[in-house]
Design an enzyme around this catalytic site. Structure first.
Site, PDB file in Angstrom:
ATOM      1  N   ASN A 216       0.923  -1.230  -0.039  1.00 42.20           N
ATOM      2  CA  ASN A 216      -0.074   0.118   0.030  1.00 42.20           C
ATOM      3  C   ASN A 216       0.866   1.289  -0.081  1.00 42.20           C
ATOM      4  O   ASN A 216       1.658   1.698   0.906  1.00 42.20           O
ATOM      5  CB  ASN A 216      -0.877  -0.032   1.191  1.00 42.20           C
ATOM      6  CG  ASN A 216      -1.657   1.181   1.280  1.00 42.20           C
ATOM      7  OD1 ASN A 216      -1.848   2.198   0.423  1.00 42.20           O
ATOM      8  ND2 ASN A 216      -2.560   1.441   2.452  1.00 42.20           N
ATOM      9  N   TRP A 217       0.924   1.858  -1.308  1.00 46.87           N
ATOM     10  CA  TRP A 217       1.927   3.052  -1.357  1.00 46.87           C
ATOM     11  C   TRP A 217       1.211   4.178  -0.670  1.00 46.87           C
ATOM     12  O   TRP A 217       1.953   5.251  -0.506  1.00 46.87           O
ATOM     13  CB  TRP A 217       2.119   3.203  -2.790  1.00 46.87           C
ATOM     14  CG  TRP A 217       3.321   2.047  -3.431  1.00 46.87           C
ATOM     15  CD1 TRP A 217       3.610   1.193  -2.682  1.00 46.87           C
ATOM     16  CD2 TRP A 217       3.840   2.276  -4.689  1.00 46.87           C
ATOM     17  NE1 TRP A 217       4.249   0.423  -3.782  1.00 46.87           N
ATOM     18  CE2 TRP A 217       4.524   1.003  -4.914  1.00 46.87           C
ATOM     19  CE3 TRP A 217       3.707   2.961  -5.874  1.00 46.87           C
ATOM     20  CZ2 TRP A 217       5.197   0.926  -6.062  1.00 46.87           C
ATOM     21  CZ3 TRP A 217       4.445   3.079  -6.925  1.00 46.87           C
ATOM     22  CH2 TRP A 217       5.237   2.011  -6.979  1.00 46.87           C
ATOM     23  N   LYS A 218       0.177   4.100  -0.376  1.00 47.85           N
ATOM     24  CA  LYS A 218      -0.756   5.489   0.107  1.00 47.85           C
ATOM     25  C   LYS A 218      -0.329   6.613  -0.919  1.00 47.85           C
ATOM     26  O   LYS A 218      -0.406   6.334  -2.087  1.00 47.85           O
ATOM     27  CB  LYS A 218      -0.169   5.678   1.478  1.00 47.85           C
ATOM     28  CG  LYS A 218      -0.354   4.446   2.465  1.00 47.85           C
ATOM     29  CD  LYS A 218      -0.346   4.887   4.125  1.00 47.85           C
ATOM     30  CE  LYS A 218      -0.475   3.516   4.715  1.00 47.85           C
ATOM     31  NZ  LYS A 218      -0.216   3.495   5.921  1.00 47.85           N
TER      32      LYS A 218
ATOM     33  N   HIS B 165      -9.895   1.369   4.762  1.00 43.70           N
ATOM     34  CA  HIS B 165      -8.569   1.594   5.407  1.00 43.70           C
ATOM     35  C   HIS B 165      -8.693   2.513   6.461  1.00 43.70           C
ATOM     36  O   HIS B 165      -9.527   3.554   6.328  1.00 43.70           O
ATOM     37  CB  HIS B 165      -7.590   2.012   4.502  1.00 43.70           C
ATOM     38  CG  HIS B 165      -6.081   2.145   5.135  1.00 43.70           C
ATOM     39  ND1 HIS B 165      -5.503   2.873   5.867  1.00 43.70           N
ATOM     40  CD2 HIS B 165      -4.947   1.074   5.129  1.00 43.70           C
ATOM     41  CE1 HIS B 165      -4.444   2.833   6.270  1.00 43.70           C
ATOM     42  NE2 HIS B 165      -4.190   1.681   5.857  1.00 43.70           N
TER      43      HIS B 165
ATOM     44  N   GLU C  61      -7.091   4.956   7.500  1.00 43.34           N
ATOM     45  CA  GLU C  61      -6.771   6.289   7.186  1.00 43.34           C
ATOM     46  C   GLU C  61      -7.987   7.112   6.575  1.00 43.34           C
ATOM     47  O   GLU C  61      -8.363   8.246   6.632  1.00 43.34           O
ATOM     48  CB  GLU C  61      -5.591   6.506   6.357  1.00 43.34           C
ATOM     49  CG  GLU C  61      -4.281   6.279   7.355  1.00 43.34           C
ATOM     50  CD  GLU C  61      -3.177   5.817   6.808  1.00 43.34           C
ATOM     51  OE1 GLU C  61      -3.164   5.672   5.301  1.00 43.34           O
ATOM     52  OE2 GLU C  61      -2.343   5.174   7.384  1.00 43.34           O
TER      53      GLU C  61
ATOM     54  N   GLU D  84      -5.776  -4.622  10.897  1.00 40.47           N
ATOM     55  CA  GLU D  84      -4.780  -3.594  10.970  1.00 40.47           C
ATOM     56  C   GLU D  84      -5.006  -2.940  12.255  1.00 40.47           C
ATOM     57  O   GLU D  84      -5.758  -1.903  11.953  1.00 40.47           O
ATOM     58  CB  GLU D  84      -4.889  -2.628   9.885  1.00 40.47           C
ATOM     59  CG  GLU D  84      -4.467  -3.321   8.257  1.00 40.47           C
ATOM     60  CD  GLU D  84      -3.859  -2.577   7.514  1.00 40.47           C
ATOM     61  OE1 GLU D  84      -2.634  -2.456   7.110  1.00 40.47           O
ATOM     62  OE2 GLU D  84      -4.495  -1.182   6.963  1.00 40.47           O
TER      63      GLU D  84
ATOM     64  N   GLY E 205       2.027   2.655  11.120  1.00 37.13           N
ATOM     65  CA  GLY E 205       3.044   3.876  10.842  1.00 37.13           C
ATOM     66  C   GLY E 205       3.631   4.084  12.252  1.00 37.13           C
ATOM     67  O   GLY E 205       4.339   5.038  12.470  1.00 37.13           O
TER      68      GLY E 205
ATOM     69  N   SER F  82       3.037  -1.517  10.649  1.00 34.97           N
ATOM     70  CA  SER F  82       4.399  -1.528  11.004  1.00 34.97           C
ATOM     71  C   SER F  82       5.223  -2.805  10.685  1.00 34.97           C
ATOM     72  O   SER F  82       6.125  -3.112  11.457  1.00 34.97           O
ATOM     73  CB  SER F  82       4.767  -1.152  12.594  1.00 34.97           C
ATOM     74  OG  SER F  82       4.223   0.164  12.735  1.00 34.97           O
TER      75      SER F  82
ATOM     76  N   GLY G  43       2.778  -0.967   4.438  1.00 31.74           N
ATOM     77  CA  GLY G  43       2.740   0.499   4.081  1.00 31.74           C
ATOM     78  C   GLY G  43       4.049   1.120   3.765  1.00 31.74           C
ATOM     79  O   GLY G  43       4.595   0.835   2.814  1.00 31.74           O
ATOM     80  N   GLY G  44       4.572   1.458   4.916  1.00 35.42           N
ATOM     81  CA  GLY G  44       5.940   2.277   4.602  1.00 35.42           C
ATOM     82  C   GLY G  44       7.027   1.487   4.043  1.00 35.42           C
ATOM     83  O   GLY G  44       7.645   1.871   3.369  1.00 35.42           O
TER      84      GLY G  44
END
Ligand code: PGA
Length: 254
Positions: free
Chosen positions: A12-14, A96, A98, A170, A176, A216, A237-238
């Protein structure tokens, strides 16, 4: 619980990276560094605008990070599931945290989006998770049960065929932050998620379900979630924005 089926890794590159050139560099580095994939499926979820370029330059499966629930019409700024499908996506991340937090997506909207995704041949990756406060108040299980029941309302069992619905656990406090639940805690959430699916549908549907972990994930902890907690894959993600780190995780699982 099925453990020998292929693992899924969702990147997930966001809202990253900032330019086509950087997206090209990232996807090319991943492509170059990939060894033969052994029992592992990778789905890249870039921002919408990079999808055509990535489709042209690679053979990765593509997911979108969001969709609207209607097929077309006067919905300024939205992208329909049909458009996502036509541009080459096979998956859609839905719900998600976010989007739930920053864009006010509620359970009803998440439910509409799951139906829209499935009706347009996109596999739905439903994200669920509790906040730190809910966890501290020992309400995590209640929160997850509630989300799943509401998000899957009126969704028939046939929609689960061929793993068309995937659930990603999640925990919001883990996204994150560098903090993660213990493998045992993830396992008990996996058991709970399958129990809810068995109650809403049946045991077979629950056993076949793909349940992923996200929050994470990095190359140091990835095996805790897959080997120890026995999850069917990861939502990253990150760490998916760093080709070296992403490839290390893929290498551990593949
Ligand atoms: P993270 O994000 O890996 O950066 O914690 C995961 C996610 O939000 O899907």
């Amino acid at each position: 619980m099925p453990t020998n089926k292929p693992k899924i890794i969702i990147a997930n590159w966001k809202m990253n990276p900032a330019s086509f050139d950087e997206a090209d560099i990232l996807i090319n580095s991943i492509k170059k560094g990939l060894k033969d994939l052994n029992n592992i499926k990778i789905v890249i979820c870039p921002p919408f605008i990079y999808i055509p370029r990535i489709k042209t330059n690679s053979s990765f499966e593509i997911g979108v990070q969001n969709i609207f629930w209607e097929d077309s019409g006067a919905y300024t700024g939205e992208i329909s599931p049909r458009m996502a499908r036509n541009i080459g996506a096979n998956y859609a991340i839905i719900g998600h945290s976010e989007r739930r937090n920053y864009l006010g997506e509620n359970d009803r909207i998440v439910n509409l989006k799951i139906k829209a995704a499935l009706n347009n041949n996109l596999k739905a990756i439903l994200c669920v998770g509790e906040t730190r406060e809910e966890r501290d108040a020992e309400k995590a299980k209640e929160v997850i049960s509630n989300q799943i029941e509401k998000n899957l309302k009126d969704i028939p069992k046939s929609y689960f065929a061929n793993n068309k619905i995937i659930i990603a656990y999640e925990p919001i406090w883990a996204i994150g932050t560098g903090e993660t639940p213990l493998p045992d805690e993830i396992m008990s959430m996996d058991i709970l998620i399958r129990k809810i699916i068995a109650k809403l549908y049946d045991r077979e549907t629950a056993d076949k379900l793909y349940v992923l972990y996200g929050g994470s994930v990095n190359s140091k902890n990835a095996l805790d979630f897959v080997d120890k907690a026995k999850m069917n894959g990861l939502l990253i993600g990150g760490a998916s924005l760093n080709a070296g780190e992403f490839l290390r995780i893929v290498g551990l699982l593949g």
